[in-house]
Design a protein around this motif. Structure first.
Motif: not given
Length: 367
Positions: A185-186, A189-191, A289-290, A317-319
């Motif tokens: 969660t968080g 993924k959606t973005t 895998l996000v 890798m996000t953010k």
């Protein structure tokens, strides 16, 4: 390194013996006071014990511990009962104690680093690279070169050798490419689904379909539908394997099907099993895998472990723009062979996403 326990009548006497037997540069690891009772209930003698360490040039990798014990009634001279701790358990316990008590510099030296390399080593650790893995970088470089200084470029090149990169999503020649984004969660993924959809639908003019498996989070489908409307791509929802299979059959003419999964806790084994059941409808499905760059390394490791039954093919890798240290990326790359696919660094769609590459990773870790 030579480790020795000294037992004496007072701290000054014990310290004097430490200097005499181990030298002026000996490192005191531990001190404690010991009382011995006398027969008949009288007050016993009080003594002190000091555990000290010293580099042994002739045996740098050996560890010898000597514990001195007084006689049962104090009648035997000090040192008459010497106990050598040679068992593997004693050795492991002592090594663990030493490693905990030593400073970072002393630990680095104990792992084979040269004095000229300590500054660079400390830089790696400050960037978030595990101490043992950082030491292994220098160990490998030292084996291949007599140059003890080792400039940062060579160290960065060695760090980069542990990374694998998959490149962008590659569409199949026949039939739709099916890609599912997994993660806690968080994690974003959606973005990330929206950014990938925009790149392929708007920039590459490919036929894209969005599928949501997220029936758990309130408003998840609505959020994905907004992105779909803006990009004029169809958005579907599946709650089980049969519905998912029907969606795949309806969109056989698509170039890319992107799947946004549920944002439930990966510790929920039932959740992972549900995904596994749904994914069985698409044998060639590719999983990414996000993971947020702001998450702790332990969370990253746990996600890899929990989603492994599904088969983790890539890592996103996000953010990145919110992260402070990125050495943990090297830790993950060193322990796992999963390649990185994309990095995201903001909320803009589709601008804030790039294909993961070595140059970017080195820039993140070393600044």
């Amino acid at each position: 390194m030579r480790i020795k326990k000294i037992l004496a009548n007072s701290y000054p006497e014990a310290l004097t013996r430490v200097k005499e037997e181990l030298g002026e540069d000996a490192l005191v690891l531990k001190t404690r006071s010991i009382k011995f009772g006398q027969e008949g209930g009288g007050q016993g003698a009080s003594m002190v014990e000091i555990t000290a360490a010293m580099e042994d040039a002739s045996h740098p990798s050996s560890v010898m511990t000597i514990a001195e014990e007084p006689g049962a009634e104090g009648s035997k001279p000090l040192g008459a009962n010497r106990k050598f701790l040679n068992s593997s358990n004693d050795d492991r316990e002592m090594r663990s104690l030493i490693y905990t008590l030593l400073s970072q510099t002393d630990r680095a030296k104990s792992m084979g680093l040269h004095g000229e390399q300590l500054h660079t080593y400390q830089h790696l650790v400050e960037c978030g690279i595990d101490e043992h893995l950082a030491a292994r970088v220098f160990e490998t470089l030292n084996e291949n070169s007599p140059d003890r200084g080792l400039d940062m470029t060579r160290v960065a090149d060695r760090v980069g050798e542990s990374f694998h990169f998959s490149g962008p999503i590659r569409l199949d020649a026949v039939g739709p490419k099916i890609v599912a984004l997994l993660g806690p969660t968080g994690s974003g993924k959606t973005t990330t689904v929206a950014k990938l959809a925009a790149r392929f639908a708007l920039l590459e003019r490919k036929k894209v379909v969005l599928v949501s498996l997220d029936t758990f989070r309130l408003g998840a489908l609505e959020q994905l539908q907004i992105y779909g409307d803006l990009m004029r791509v169809p958005v579907e929802m599946a709650t089980d394997r049969n519905e998912f299979l029907q969606i795949l059959n309806r969109h056989q003419d698509a170039d890319l099907i992107l799947i946004d999964t549920m944002g439930r806790n990966p510790r929920d084994e039932q959740y992972v099993e549900e995904l596994k059941q749904i994914f069985s409808a698409a044998p060639n499905l590719e999983t990414h895998l996000v993971q947020s760059a702001t998450a702790q390394e332990s969370v990253f490791e746990h996600s890899l472990k929990q989603f492994q039954p599904l088969g983790v093919d890539r890592i996103v890798m996000t953010k990145i723009d919110e992260g402070m240290q990125f050495g943990h990326l090297y830790n993950i790359a060193s322990r796992h062979s999963v390649p990185f696919s994309y990095f995201t660094n903001g909320q803009r769609v589709p601008e804030d996403i790039e294909v993961a590459a070595l140059e970017g990773v080195i820039r993140l870790i070393f600044g």
